[in-house]
Design a protein around this motif. Sequence first.
Motif, PDB file in Angstrom:
ATOM      1  N   ASN A  74     -16.789  -9.041  21.196  1.00  0.00           N
ATOM      2  CA  ASN A  74     -17.568 -10.156  20.645  1.00  0.00           C
ATOM      3  C   ASN A  74     -18.244 -10.949  21.751  1.00  0.00           C
ATOM      4  OD1 ASN A  74     -16.746  -9.569  18.123  1.00  0.00           O
ATOM      5  ND2 ASN A  74     -15.432 -11.341  17.855  1.00  0.00           N
ATOM      6  N   ILE A 218      -2.362  -5.748  19.294  1.00  0.00           N
ATOM      7  CA  ILE A 218      -1.351  -6.765  19.060  1.00  0.00           C
ATOM      8  C   ILE A 218      -0.027  -6.092  18.714  1.00  0.00           C
ATOM      9  CG2 ILE A 218      -0.640  -8.555  17.446  1.00  0.00           C
ATOM     10  CD1 ILE A 218      -3.537  -9.435  17.293  1.00  0.00           C
ATOM     11  N   GLU A 222       3.778  -6.229  20.188  1.00  0.00           N
ATOM     12  CA  GLU A 222       4.979  -6.567  19.422  1.00  0.00           C
ATOM     13  C   GLU A 222       6.074  -5.520  19.622  1.00  0.00           C
ATOM     14  OE1 GLU A 222       2.603  -8.889  15.802  1.00  0.00           O
ATOM     15  OE2 GLU A 222       3.341  -6.861  15.500  1.00  0.00           O
ATOM     16  N   SER A 251       4.484 -13.377  21.278  1.00  0.00           N
ATOM     17  CA  SER A 251       4.862 -13.971  19.994  1.00  0.00           C
ATOM     18  C   SER A 251       6.040 -13.232  19.372  1.00  0.00           C
ATOM     19  CB  SER A 251       3.662 -14.025  19.043  1.00  0.00           C
ATOM     20  OG  SER A 251       3.240 -12.737  18.716  1.00  0.00           O
ATOM     21  N   ARG A 255       9.945 -14.523  18.366  1.00  0.00           N
ATOM     22  CA  ARG A 255      10.602 -14.215  17.098  1.00  0.00           C
ATOM     23  C   ARG A 255      11.974 -13.589  17.317  1.00  0.00           C
ATOM     24  NH1 ARG A 255       5.639 -11.408  15.477  1.00  0.00           N
ATOM     25  NH2 ARG A 255       4.332 -13.239  15.314  1.00  0.00           N
ATOM     26  N   ILE A 274      -7.404 -16.291  22.514  1.00  0.00           N
ATOM     27  CA  ILE A 274      -6.036 -16.112  22.081  1.00  0.00           C
ATOM     28  C   ILE A 274      -5.052 -16.390  23.220  1.00  0.00           C
ATOM     29  CG2 ILE A 274      -5.716 -13.649  22.583  1.00  0.00           C
ATOM     30  CD1 ILE A 274      -4.583 -13.399  19.770  1.00  0.00           C
ATOM     31  N   ARG A 276      -5.470 -18.605  25.572  1.00  0.00           N
ATOM     32  CA  ARG A 276      -5.388 -20.051  25.690  1.00  0.00           C
ATOM     33  C   ARG A 276      -4.494 -20.606  24.586  1.00  0.00           C
ATOM     34  NH1 ARG A 276      -7.744 -24.551  24.013  1.00  0.00           N
ATOM     35  NH2 ARG A 276      -9.132 -23.512  22.554  1.00  0.00           N
ATOM     36  N   LEU A 277      -4.691 -20.061  23.435  1.00  0.00           N
ATOM     37  CA  LEU A 277      -3.946 -20.515  22.268  1.00  0.00           C
ATOM     38  C   LEU A 277      -2.450 -20.374  22.472  1.00  0.00           C
ATOM     39  CD1 LEU A 277      -4.906 -21.449  19.487  1.00  0.00           C
ATOM     40  CD2 LEU A 277      -4.468 -19.142  18.686  1.00  0.00           C
ATOM     41  N   ASP A 279      -1.000 -20.027  25.389  1.00  0.00           N
ATOM     42  CA  ASP A 279      -0.596 -20.438  26.734  1.00  0.00           C
ATOM     43  C   ASP A 279      -0.197 -19.274  27.612  1.00  0.00           C
ATOM     44  OD1 ASP A 279      -1.000 -23.134  27.109  1.00  0.00           O
ATOM     45  OD2 ASP A 279       0.714 -23.644  25.862  1.00  0.00           O
TER      46      ASP A 279
ATOM     47  N   LEU B  69     -19.718 -14.951  16.103  1.00  0.00           N
ATOM     48  CA  LEU B  69     -18.791 -13.887  15.742  1.00  0.00           C
ATOM     49  C   LEU B  69     -17.383 -14.440  15.795  1.00  0.00           C
ATOM     50  CD1 LEU B  69     -20.352 -10.952  17.762  1.00  0.00           C
ATOM     51  CD2 LEU B  69     -20.495 -11.360  15.307  1.00  0.00           C
ATOM     52  N   GLY B  70     -16.613 -14.179  14.794  1.00  0.00           N
ATOM     53  CA  GLY B  70     -15.238 -14.673  14.770  1.00  0.00           C
ATOM     54  C   GLY B  70     -14.469 -13.866  13.750  1.00  0.00           C
ATOM     55  N   ILE B 218     -10.241 -23.966  16.410  1.00  0.00           N
ATOM     56  CA  ILE B 218      -8.918 -24.010  17.006  1.00  0.00           C
ATOM     57  C   ILE B 218      -8.663 -25.397  17.581  1.00  0.00           C
ATOM     58  CG2 ILE B 218      -7.571 -23.179  18.967  1.00  0.00           C
ATOM     59  CD1 ILE B 218      -8.770 -20.432  18.520  1.00  0.00           C
ATOM     60  N   ARG B 219      -9.669 -25.881  18.283  1.00  0.00           N
ATOM     61  CA  ARG B 219      -9.521 -27.187  18.906  1.00  0.00           C
ATOM     62  C   ARG B 219      -9.301 -28.296  17.870  1.00  0.00           C
ATOM     63  NH1 ARG B 219     -10.211 -28.163  24.148  1.00  0.00           N
ATOM     64  NH2 ARG B 219     -11.367 -26.223  24.443  1.00  0.00           N
ATOM     65  N   GLU B 222      -5.793 -28.264  17.099  1.00  0.00           N
ATOM     66  CA  GLU B 222      -4.980 -28.851  18.167  1.00  0.00           C
ATOM     67  C   GLU B 222      -5.024 -30.375  18.107  1.00  0.00           C
ATOM     68  OE1 GLU B 222      -5.658 -25.191  21.379  1.00  0.00           O
ATOM     69  OE2 GLU B 222      -6.763 -27.067  21.594  1.00  0.00           O
ATOM     70  N   ALA B 247      -3.917 -22.128  13.293  1.00  0.00           N
ATOM     71  CA  ALA B 247      -3.335 -21.611  14.533  1.00  0.00           C
ATOM     72  C   ALA B 247      -3.344 -22.690  15.617  1.00  0.00           C
ATOM     73  CB  ALA B 247      -4.117 -20.387  15.014  1.00  0.00           C
ATOM     74  N   SER B 251       0.160 -24.104  17.105  1.00  0.00           N
ATOM     75  CA  SER B 251       0.513 -23.873  18.502  1.00  0.00           C
ATOM     76  C   SER B 251       0.560 -25.178  19.287  1.00  0.00           C
ATOM     77  CB  SER B 251      -0.443 -22.859  19.148  1.00  0.00           C
ATOM     78  OG  SER B 251      -1.739 -23.376  19.192  1.00  0.00           O
ATOM     79  N   ARG B 255       3.716 -27.094  21.353  1.00  0.00           N
ATOM     80  CA  ARG B 255       3.585 -27.648  22.698  1.00  0.00           C
ATOM     81  C   ARG B 255       4.043 -29.109  22.734  1.00  0.00           C
ATOM     82  NH1 ARG B 255      -1.976 -25.696  22.762  1.00  0.00           N
ATOM     83  NH2 ARG B 255      -1.515 -23.480  22.878  1.00  0.00           N
ATOM     84  N   ASP B 273      -5.949 -11.770  11.502  1.00  0.00           N
ATOM     85  CA  ASP B 273      -4.942 -11.342  12.472  1.00  0.00           C
ATOM     86  C   ASP B 273      -4.156 -12.489  13.073  1.00  0.00           C
ATOM     87  OD1 ASP B 273      -5.054  -8.678  12.386  1.00  0.00           O
ATOM     88  OD2 ASP B 273      -6.106  -8.386  14.282  1.00  0.00           O
ATOM     89  N   ILE B 274      -4.876 -13.534  13.388  1.00  0.00           N
ATOM     90  CA  ILE B 274      -4.245 -14.623  14.103  1.00  0.00           C
ATOM     91  C   ILE B 274      -3.141 -15.280  13.284  1.00  0.00           C
ATOM     92  CG2 ILE B 274      -5.731 -16.540  13.416  1.00  0.00           C
ATOM     93  CD1 ILE B 274      -5.879 -17.274  16.358  1.00  0.00           C
ATOM     94  N   ARG B 276      -1.193 -13.722  11.167  1.00  0.00           N
ATOM     95  CA  ARG B 276      -0.050 -12.832  11.238  1.00  0.00           C
ATOM     96  C   ARG B 276       0.649 -13.014  12.588  1.00  0.00           C
ATOM     97  NH1 ARG B 276       1.394  -7.918  12.764  1.00  0.00           N
ATOM     98  NH2 ARG B 276      -0.578  -7.418  13.756  1.00  0.00           N
ATOM     99  N   LEU B 277      -0.159 -13.107  13.591  1.00  0.00           N
ATOM    100  CA  LEU B 277       0.354 -13.237  14.944  1.00  0.00           C
ATOM    101  C   LEU B 277       1.240 -14.459  15.100  1.00  0.00           C
ATOM    102  CD1 LEU B 277      -0.222 -11.626  17.508  1.00  0.00           C
ATOM    103  CD2 LEU B 277      -1.858 -13.400  18.122  1.00  0.00           C
ATOM    104  N   LEU B 278       0.827 -15.554  14.511  1.00  0.00           N
ATOM    105  CA  LEU B 278       1.586 -16.790  14.655  1.00  0.00           C
ATOM    106  C   LEU B 278       2.479 -17.057  13.457  1.00  0.00           C
ATOM    107  CD1 LEU B 278      -1.199 -19.044  16.210  1.00  0.00           C
ATOM    108  CD2 LEU B 278       0.672 -17.897  17.361  1.00  0.00           C
ATOM    109  N   ASP B 279       2.615 -16.047  12.615  1.00  0.00           N
ATOM    110  CA  ASP B 279       3.500 -16.203  11.454  1.00  0.00           C
ATOM    111  C   ASP B 279       3.112 -17.368  10.570  1.00  0.00           C
ATOM    112  OD1 ASP B 279       5.339 -14.153  11.304  1.00  0.00           O
ATOM    113  OD2 ASP B 279       6.459 -14.926  13.007  1.00  0.00           O
TER     114      ASP B 279
END
Lengths: 322, 322
Positions: A74, A218, A222, A251, A255, A274, A276-277, A279, B69-70, B218-219, B222, B247, B251, B255, B273-274, B276-279
């Motif tokens: 992207n 990803i 995992e 991540s 878990r 991601i 940054r998100l 850390d 794009l995202g 995202i910001r 935060e 997300a 996150s 912190r 995806d994100i 799922r990644l962060l549950d």
Amino acid sequence: MANIREIAKLAGVSPSTVSRVLNNSGYVSWETRKKVQAVMEKLDYVPNLNAVSLKKGATKLIGIAAPYLGDEINTFLGNFAQAAQEKGYNITLFLTNADPKKERDALESLRRRQIDALAVVIRANDWDTIAQYSKYGPIVTWQRVIMKEIPSVFMDQYEGYMLGLEHLHAKGYRKISNVYGNPGHLNTIGRMEAFRDFCRKYCLNEHALPHFYHKGSIRDGEEMAHWWKNTADKPDAFMAPNDRFAAGLVSEAKRLGLNVPGDFAVCGFDNTDIARLLDITTINYPIGGQARNAFSIIQNRLEGKTIPLTGLKFELIERKTT
Amino acid sequence: MANIREIAKLAGVSPSTVSRVLNNSGYVSWETRKKVQAVMEKLDYVPNLNAVSLKKGATKLIGIAAPYLGDEINTFLGNFAQAAQEKGYNITLFLTNADPKKERDALESLRRRQIDALAVVIRANDWDTIAQYSKYGPIVTWQRVIMKEIPSVFMDQYEGYMLGLEHLHAKGYRKISNVYGNPGHLNTIGRMEAFRDFCRKYCLNEHALPHFYHKGSIRDGEEMAHWWKNTADKPDAFMAPNDRFAAGLVSEAKRLGLNVPGDFAVCGFDNTDIARLLDITTINYPIGGQARNAFSIIQNRLEGKTIPLTGLKFELIERKTT
DNA sequence: TTGTAGGCGTTATCAA
DNA sequence: TTGATAACGCCTACAA
């Protein structure tokens, strides 16, 4: 659908004159120009780009072939598209899904003159196949390849990877496990070389710990967390093939009740959102610059210019996983 | 660059015959066909698509305009592109950056016949402006709009949002704060309606807690974590405008030493995806299906077909943030 | 089964 | 300053 002849007729001039006002070329008197413009306005006329392309032998369309859309791509795509649009080019996207046949469609588009040039971000065919098409128009790639037919904006990953390794070493990690992408790709080879030299420099045994190949998703990350938990001789740090893998690893580790960087450190690669998100310490990889360079190469070839490319380099971004 | 006339000459036939073998149209004898094909092969001939497009009045190129794009847009784009490619269309991408002028370029591309149709994923101009262009070719959108000129594959967010609200309620949360995107977008209006009806149903005070608008990054998420920490009357749950926001919120909360869902619950939206990644608990939003429907609408208009659209619905994905 | 001729909408060369 | 004319490369009646 008014055409240039109709405009000419209604304005009482010839098609060539209309063409001249359209392109601001040649001489055309103030009055004539006004008159023609008035008619164009009234008939809602704009030139048909197909005809222009046919005549000019160029479509002002640049193809971009990539296997999928994701963080790194992207970034490349966005910067490439922006650079292109600024110079009057549009982008046509070929999602190949890593399928050689689909990539062939993109290549054929070039051959059939639907696009003026093609950026093969990540290839699906072998280079020789791709190189065959370079006679139809400029082809550039993001990947490492040394062929006169296919200029590349690849950056040797050796340097960037070494930055990560040195950082881990400085932080006291000695049992580093490397996770690589496709070992056939020269990108990976650069990283492997970095690790070899790194081990030599610090007198470490290169093969003391297992390394991994063909990883990058990803989910791969995992799974690695589970592997770590169940293995006997554990590494104390991972060099990830990219940020996505690192994110999956970090991540999932949480878990599983593991502590990063207490149990093991993780260094990502690319410095995407991601990382940054979550850390994650990572290596900044100037993808946008590469994309703009890729466009410059194409523009230079297409327009016979010699716009210089930008020099780019890697950078360590230290965060909380090391 | 051989053209059809050259092939004809060398094969000792007329250009129309060559055209016939090219398009498998009309009658052409076995021998003639073989002979022509041999010459085409020898000269490495393929038809020039510009000429074909000019003649046929169609480019087999479909534009797709999006601000950036995202996650969600990638999904849309990928599915749309795949559907299109399967039917012989290519995609040209217009990254608008939410800039009306850049979107105008896409629209103008349609007017100037560089593309046959345009999918405005997320618009930058007002609908009336966009609708003006529908006379040049089919335009579809992903957003909610009710205009005969612009068919939409929008799914009423009411239903999906309600799924999230009901879930939070069932889990015992009573102090829900809503975070919305652009309140001018009808997408947001559907969500707001859902919340109003939800409050009515459970006799809750709709305005007991602050709600937010124009959030989505995202910001933004935060920052919301910080807001929560510093505010007096705290919500016990957030309905996020999308997974990215969720997300960022989740996150950053970690912190800050906050506990999700202990301190507050978070429900995302989109199921990317994100999440799922962060549950993150989220609402599955069938974007791929919408994209394929968008392409079907275009194909139907372009080719006068009546391929039926697929029915789609929302779904709750329960994870660890509620 | 094949060929001729005209046109799709522009631009570019040359003359006027 | 403007206009004829000939391409660009292909497709498609229509005629043969």
